[in-house]
Design a protein around this motif. Structure first.
Motif, PDB file in Angstrom:
ATOM      1  N   ARG A  30       1.327  -1.063   0.106  1.00 17.75           N
ATOM      2  CA  ARG A  30       0.008  -0.024   0.139  1.00 17.75           C
ATOM      3  C   ARG A  30       1.256   1.156   0.231  1.00 17.75           C
ATOM      4  O   ARG A  30       1.767   1.083   1.290  1.00 17.75           O
ATOM      5  CB  ARG A  30      -0.875  -0.261   0.935  1.00 17.75           C
ATOM      6  CG  ARG A  30      -1.944   1.118   0.900  1.00 17.75           C
ATOM      7  CD  ARG A  30      -2.943   1.128   2.256  1.00 17.75           C
ATOM      8  NE  ARG A  30      -3.609  -0.526   2.527  1.00 17.75           N
ATOM      9  CZ  ARG A  30      -4.441  -0.598   1.632  1.00 17.75           C
ATOM     10  NH1 ARG A  30      -5.039   0.478   0.981  1.00 17.75           N
ATOM     11  NH2 ARG A  30      -5.406  -1.708   2.245  1.00 17.75           N
ATOM     12  N   SER A  31       0.982   2.261  -0.877  1.00 19.93           N
ATOM     13  CA  SER A  31       1.748   2.898  -0.615  1.00 19.93           C
ATOM     14  C   SER A  31       0.649   4.013  -1.609  1.00 19.93           C
ATOM     15  O   SER A  31      -0.371   4.074  -2.665  1.00 19.93           O
ATOM     16  CB  SER A  31       2.363   3.088  -2.670  1.00 19.93           C
ATOM     17  OG  SER A  31       3.842   4.317  -2.235  1.00 19.93           O
ATOM     18  N   GLU A  32       0.215   5.294  -0.826  1.00 21.27           N
ATOM     19  CA  GLU A  32      -0.281   6.213  -0.430  1.00 21.27           C
ATOM     20  C   GLU A  32      -1.821   6.558  -1.375  1.00 21.27           C
ATOM     21  O   GLU A  32      -2.694   6.500  -2.009  1.00 21.27           O
ATOM     22  CB  GLU A  32       0.516   7.549  -1.832  1.00 21.27           C
ATOM     23  CG  GLU A  32       1.595   7.966  -1.820  1.00 21.27           C
ATOM     24  CD  GLU A  32       2.394   9.036  -2.566  1.00 21.27           C
ATOM     25  OE1 GLU A  32       1.520   9.143  -3.833  1.00 21.27           O
ATOM     26  OE2 GLU A  32       3.091   9.229  -2.794  1.00 21.27           O
ATOM     27  N   GLY A  33      -2.472   5.126  -0.616  1.00 17.93           N
ATOM     28  CA  GLY A  33      -3.619   5.005  -0.630  1.00 17.93           C
ATOM     29  C   GLY A  33      -4.283   4.086  -2.360  1.00 17.93           C
ATOM     30  O   GLY A  33      -4.607   3.244  -1.455  1.00 17.93           O
ATOM     31  N   ARG A  34      -3.120   3.116  -2.455  1.00  9.84           N
ATOM     32  CA  ARG A  34      -3.515   2.160  -3.501  1.00  9.84           C
ATOM     33  C   ARG A  34      -2.509   1.578  -3.019  1.00  9.84           C
ATOM     34  O   ARG A  34      -1.191   1.298  -2.504  1.00  9.84           O
ATOM     35  CB  ARG A  34      -2.452   3.030  -4.740  1.00  9.84           C
ATOM     36  CG  ARG A  34      -3.173   4.751  -5.993  1.00  9.84           C
ATOM     37  CD  ARG A  34      -2.704   5.363  -6.540  1.00  9.84           C
ATOM     38  NE  ARG A  34      -1.676   4.792  -6.265  1.00  9.84           N
ATOM     39  CZ  ARG A  34      -0.665   4.441  -8.225  1.00  9.84           C
ATOM     40  NH1 ARG A  34      -1.516   4.022  -8.973  1.00  9.84           N
ATOM     41  NH2 ARG A  34       0.853   4.299  -8.325  1.00  9.84           N
ATOM     42  N   GLU A  61      10.920  -0.983  -7.985  1.00 13.15           N
ATOM     43  CA  GLU A  61       9.750  -0.625  -8.363  1.00 13.15           C
ATOM     44  C   GLU A  61       8.573  -1.958  -9.254  1.00 13.15           C
ATOM     45  O   GLU A  61       7.707  -2.424  -8.364  1.00 13.15           O
ATOM     46  CB  GLU A  61       9.204   0.118  -9.453  1.00 13.15           C
ATOM     47  CG  GLU A  61       9.763   2.002  -8.860  1.00 13.15           C
ATOM     48  CD  GLU A  61       9.087   1.993  -7.831  1.00 13.15           C
ATOM     49  OE1 GLU A  61       7.329   2.369  -7.791  1.00 13.15           O
ATOM     50  OE2 GLU A  61       9.025   2.405  -7.301  1.00 13.15           O
TER      51      GLU A  61
END
Length: 67
Positions: A30-34, A61
């Motif tokens: 989960r990164s910045e809500g995604r 990535e």
């Protein structure tokens, strides 16, 4: 950075390894809500005494030939 992690990164490595394996494992993070896919790259060496050592780890990535 944690002192123990810095100590591990700065440790001396062997001059020669009998075998070196490289691989990647994918995780959903989960990164910045995604939810995004990340790849953890790892290099494992087997030294001349037959002992395995983690030589290197890197979070990227995604899996690519770049790493």
């Amino acid at each position: 950075m944690f002192p123990i992690a810095k100590e591990w990164q700065d440790r001396p490595l062997e001059d020669t390894y009998a075998v070196v394996f490289m691989d990647a494992i994918h995780y959903n993070v989960r990164s910045e809500g995604r939810i995004v896919k990340k790849a953890v790259y790892i290099a494992i060496g087997i030294n001349m005494d037959g002992m395995k050592e983690i030589l290197w780890m890197w979070v990227g990535e995604n899996e690519s030939t770049k790493f």
